[in-house]
Structures are given as C-alpha cells and as structure tokens.
Design a protein around this motif. Sequence first.
Motif, PDB file in Angstrom:
ATOM      1  N   TYR A  59      13.450  -2.359   5.956  1.00 43.12           N
ATOM      2  CA  TYR A  59      13.134  -3.457   5.041  1.00 43.12           C
ATOM      3  C   TYR A  59      11.633  -3.739   5.005  1.00 43.12           C
ATOM      4  O   TYR A  59      11.106  -4.153   3.958  1.00 43.12           O
ATOM      5  N   HIS A  60      10.954  -3.518   6.095  1.00 44.35           N
ATOM      6  CA  HIS A  60       9.494  -3.655   6.107  1.00 44.35           C
ATOM      7  C   HIS A  60       8.872  -2.643   5.140  1.00 44.35           C
ATOM      8  O   HIS A  60       7.967  -2.988   4.361  1.00 44.35           O
ATOM      9  N   LEU A  61       9.366  -1.400   5.177  1.00 42.57           N
ATOM     10  CA  LEU A  61       8.862  -0.374   4.257  1.00 42.57           C
ATOM     11  C   LEU A  61       9.141  -0.748   2.810  1.00 42.57           C
ATOM     12  O   LEU A  61       8.272  -0.589   1.939  1.00 42.57           O
ATOM     13  N   LEU A  62      10.348  -1.218   2.531  1.00 37.43           N
ATOM     14  CA  LEU A  62      10.688  -1.594   1.168  1.00 37.43           C
ATOM     15  C   LEU A  62       9.809  -2.750   0.689  1.00 37.43           C
ATOM     16  O   LEU A  62       9.332  -2.751  -0.453  1.00 37.43           O
ATOM     17  N   HIS A  63       9.591  -3.725   1.554  1.00 33.12           N
ATOM     18  CA  HIS A  63       8.779  -4.887   1.201  1.00 33.12           C
ATOM     19  C   HIS A  63       7.351  -4.482   0.859  1.00 33.12           C
ATOM     20  O   HIS A  63       6.705  -5.103  -0.005  1.00 33.12           O
ATOM     21  N   HIS A  64       6.851  -3.431   1.513  1.00 34.88           N
ATOM     22  CA  HIS A  64       5.466  -2.997   1.315  1.00 34.88           C
ATOM     23  C   HIS A  64       5.377  -1.648   0.594  1.00 34.88           C
ATOM     24  O   HIS A  64       4.376  -0.944   0.727  1.00 34.88           O
ATOM     25  N   LEU A  65       6.384  -1.314  -0.164  1.00 30.94           N
ATOM     26  CA  LEU A  65       6.438   0.008  -0.804  1.00 30.94           C
ATOM     27  C   LEU A  65       5.220   0.288  -1.669  1.00 30.94           C
ATOM     28  O   LEU A  65       4.767   1.432  -1.776  1.00 30.94           O
ATOM     29  N   GLU A  66       4.670  -0.762  -2.291  1.00 28.52           N
ATOM     30  CA  GLU A  66       3.518  -0.560  -3.177  1.00 28.52           C
ATOM     31  C   GLU A  66       2.304   0.001  -2.436  1.00 28.52           C
ATOM     32  O   GLU A  66       1.405   0.594  -3.056  1.00 28.52           O
ATOM     33  N   GLN A  67       2.272  -0.130  -1.107  1.00 27.32           N
ATOM     34  CA  GLN A  67       1.145   0.404  -0.337  1.00 27.32           C
ATOM     35  C   GLN A  67       1.039   1.925  -0.458  1.00 27.32           C
ATOM     36  O   GLN A  67      -0.044   2.486  -0.326  1.00 27.32           O
ATOM     37  N   PHE A  68       2.161   2.572  -0.750  1.00 27.78           N
ATOM     38  CA  PHE A  68       2.149   4.033  -0.837  1.00 27.78           C
ATOM     39  C   PHE A  68       1.509   4.550  -2.127  1.00 27.78           C
ATOM     40  O   PHE A  68       1.263   5.747  -2.261  1.00 27.78           O
ATOM     41  N   HIS A  69       1.219   3.658  -3.056  1.00 33.73           N
ATOM     42  CA  HIS A  69       0.574   4.100  -4.294  1.00 33.73           C
ATOM     43  C   HIS A  69      -0.858   4.561  -4.058  1.00 33.73           C
ATOM     44  O   HIS A  69      -1.419   5.259  -4.905  1.00 33.73           O
ATOM     45  N   ARG A  70      -1.426   4.198  -2.909  1.00 28.02           N
ATOM     46  CA  ARG A  70      -2.778   4.674  -2.619  1.00 28.02           C
ATOM     47  C   ARG A  70      -2.802   6.199  -2.479  1.00 28.02           C
ATOM     48  O   ARG A  70      -3.869   6.825  -2.564  1.00 28.02           O
ATOM     49  N   LEU A  71      -1.629   6.804  -2.269  1.00 25.90           N
ATOM     50  CA  LEU A  71      -1.537   8.262  -2.154  1.00 25.90           C
ATOM     51  C   LEU A  71      -1.547   8.949  -3.518  1.00 25.90           C
ATOM     52  O   LEU A  71      -1.681  10.171  -3.598  1.00 25.90           O
ATOM     53  N   SER A  92      23.328  -1.626  -2.912  1.00 24.01           N
ATOM     54  CA  SER A  92      22.459  -0.512  -3.313  1.00 24.01           C
ATOM     55  C   SER A  92      21.709  -0.848  -4.591  1.00 24.01           C
ATOM     56  O   SER A  92      20.498  -0.598  -4.714  1.00 24.01           O
ATOM     57  N   THR A  93      22.416  -1.425  -5.561  1.00 22.81           N
ATOM     58  CA  THR A  93      21.788  -1.763  -6.837  1.00 22.81           C
ATOM     59  C   THR A  93      20.708  -2.825  -6.659  1.00 22.81           C
ATOM     60  O   THR A  93      19.652  -2.772  -7.296  1.00 22.81           O
ATOM     61  N   VAL A  94      20.977  -3.788  -5.782  1.00 22.18           N
ATOM     62  CA  VAL A  94      19.962  -4.814  -5.490  1.00 22.18           C
ATOM     63  C   VAL A  94      18.692  -4.164  -4.941  1.00 22.18           C
ATOM     64  O   VAL A  94      17.571  -4.447  -5.408  1.00 22.18           O
ATOM     65  N   LEU A  95      18.838  -3.280  -3.967  1.00 19.71           N
ATOM     66  CA  LEU A  95      17.660  -2.654  -3.375  1.00 19.71           C
ATOM     67  C   LEU A  95      16.981  -1.694  -4.341  1.00 19.71           C
ATOM     68  O   LEU A  95      15.751  -1.558  -4.320  1.00 19.71           O
ATOM     69  N   HIS A  96      17.755  -1.036  -5.193  1.00 16.37           N
ATOM     70  CA  HIS A  96      17.139  -0.186  -6.221  1.00 16.37           C
ATOM     71  C   HIS A  96      16.267  -1.016  -7.149  1.00 16.37           C
ATOM     72  O   HIS A  96      15.162  -0.602  -7.533  1.00 16.37           O
ATOM     73  N   THR A  97      16.748  -2.189  -7.511  1.00 17.20           N
ATOM     74  CA  THR A  97      15.980  -3.056  -8.402  1.00 17.20           C
ATOM     75  C   THR A  97      14.690  -3.512  -7.725  1.00 17.20           C
ATOM     76  O   THR A  97      13.611  -3.517  -8.347  1.00 17.20           O
ATOM     77  N   ILE A  98      14.784  -3.877  -6.454  1.00 20.55           N
ATOM     78  CA  ILE A  98      13.582  -4.266  -5.713  1.00 20.55           C
ATOM     79  C   ILE A  98      12.599  -3.097  -5.661  1.00 20.55           C
ATOM     80  O   ILE A  98      11.384  -3.271  -5.882  1.00 20.55           O
ATOM     81  N   ALA A  99      13.112  -1.897  -5.399  1.00 24.27           N
ATOM     82  CA  ALA A  99      12.248  -0.714  -5.333  1.00 24.27           C
ATOM     83  C   ALA A  99      11.542  -0.469  -6.668  1.00 24.27           C
ATOM     84  O   ALA A  99      10.368  -0.087  -6.695  1.00 24.27           O
ATOM     85  N   LEU A 100      12.227  -0.703  -7.764  1.00 24.95           N
ATOM     86  CA  LEU A 100      11.610  -0.541  -9.082  1.00 24.95           C
ATOM     87  C   LEU A 100      10.446  -1.506  -9.269  1.00 24.95           C
ATOM     88  O   LEU A 100       9.397  -1.142  -9.799  1.00 24.95           O
TER      89      LEU A 100
END
Length: 285
Positions: free
Chosen positions: A207-219, A248-256
């Motif tokens: 959940y920490h990774l999901l919460h901060h997923l946008e950090q990976f855009h620096r790559l 699953s759908t909830v987390l997919h939406t958050i990931a989007l």
Amino acid sequence: MQSKGIITNKTLNVRGLVLDLSEPVVMGILNVTSDSFYEGSRVATEKDWLKKAEKMLNDGASILDVGASSSRPGASDVPEEIEIERIRQSIGSLLKEFPNAVISVDTFRSKVANVAVQEGAALINDISGGSLDTNMFETVARLQVPYILMHMKGTPQNMGTLTNYNNLLRELISYFQEKIVRLTSLGAKDIIIDPGFGFAKNIEQNYHLLHHLEQFHRLDKPILVGVSRKSMIYKTLGNSVENSLNGSTVLHTIALTKGATLLRVHDVMEAKEAITLYKQMLQAG
C-alpha cells in the motif's frame, strides 16, 4: 487527455505494429497451468484457454499475458522443458485462433523467452527483472521485443521472507535505474516497469508503493500495475481471493489516478470500465 505525472504519447512496437499507450490499457492474465493462486485464471487445456482468451479480447484486453509456470508465493518450480512445451502449444493455438492478438509471455527464463518470440509472442514479462537468468537482458535486447521489468527479491519460494528495506521507494527506484541503464546499453527497446506488488513486499509495503506510485514517473517509463485479486486485497478486507473483484477494481482505479499505464488483471471487463470512467472524469475537467 492528461493528468499530473502520466506519461503521454507512449507506444510499444509489437510484432511490427504500434500499440498506443497514451491512454491506459488492460493486460489479461492467462495461466496455462493448474498452479495459479486464483482458480478462475487457470486454463490448463486448449479449449479452456481459447475460450478465456476470446472473452478477454471481446471485453477489451489489449494484451494477453500467458504464463506457463506459477509465480505465486511458494509455488513449485516448473521444469524448463515443460514450460517451453506449454508455451509452444498455447501461443500456437492462440495466434491461430486470434491472429491479431498481442501476446506477452510471463517467464524469467531466457530460453523460454526466445521460444515464445519465435512462436509469435510480442512481449516478455519477467517477474525477476533478469535476476534469475543472467542471459535474459541480452536475449530481450537481441529479440528487440518490449520487456516488462519487475522488482522482486529472491524467488517465489522464498520472497516472502525478504521484505526488509531501509527505504522501500528509494531502493526500488535505484533498482530500476540500474537495470534500465544495463538494458539500454545492450540495445533493448520499450522497457516497462512493474513495482512487483506482493513480490518480496508485505501488505503495508504494497500500500505504501501504491500510495506513492507517481514517484516512479521519474524513470520516464510506462508503469504496469499488477494487484488483481492479490492477498493485499483479500487479507485487508478479510474475505477471499474469489471475493476480491470489487477490491481489485478499487485499487485499479487508485492506480489510474497515480498514472498507471497498464493494468494486469484477471477480470478485463471491470478493469476496462474503471478506465472508461477515469477517462470520463479527466474529460470533464
């Protein structure tokens, strides 16, 4: 259409054709094995995998991800020759029935990757990020196919014990930076990153990774998210893998909303609906 942090105008070269990633796409999971963690994704006979593939394609999957060896925690290791035979049979029949399908193969073995591409696969999805086969990076570079680079420590058999990090985000970003440099130096094209939810991470870390997923855009690479029906959902909710579609759908939406480019899912229609509603929100401003 753009939200903060999302990579736009991205494409993949798949079998000489262009797959547009400027908007999120769905990858359907097709396990040609009887050892997947989710029974609903197991299709061990030709009749079953063709039926499943047809539904996924009709529901809007842009990619079919074929796996012939389970990567669930504690899964038994499948001999390479058996994995190769399953891949040959499944890709051959899938492309005969659906010649325009874009097929990814879920494998950490370079020999399996080589056979898969010879049979018509367009992408390689490596859960180990090249760590379980030292020839994988050279192989995908030579084959010139898109490569999904996932983070994992250890193996599926022991990764559950390898969840100690000093700084999870920093270590994953460093991991990806180092491997992207190596792949690029070899001439690899079209690298996709996958943080590896559930692979050497506990629930809190996922959940920490999901919460901060946008950090990976620096790559500056497309991001694949694979959380579908995983234990981070059903253990948190106190239900079961069979009852984790809504989660699953909830987390997919958050990931989007965090900028995920590809959703790797068991349930294509529901993931496509999440993308459609997310796009509608962006269009509304």
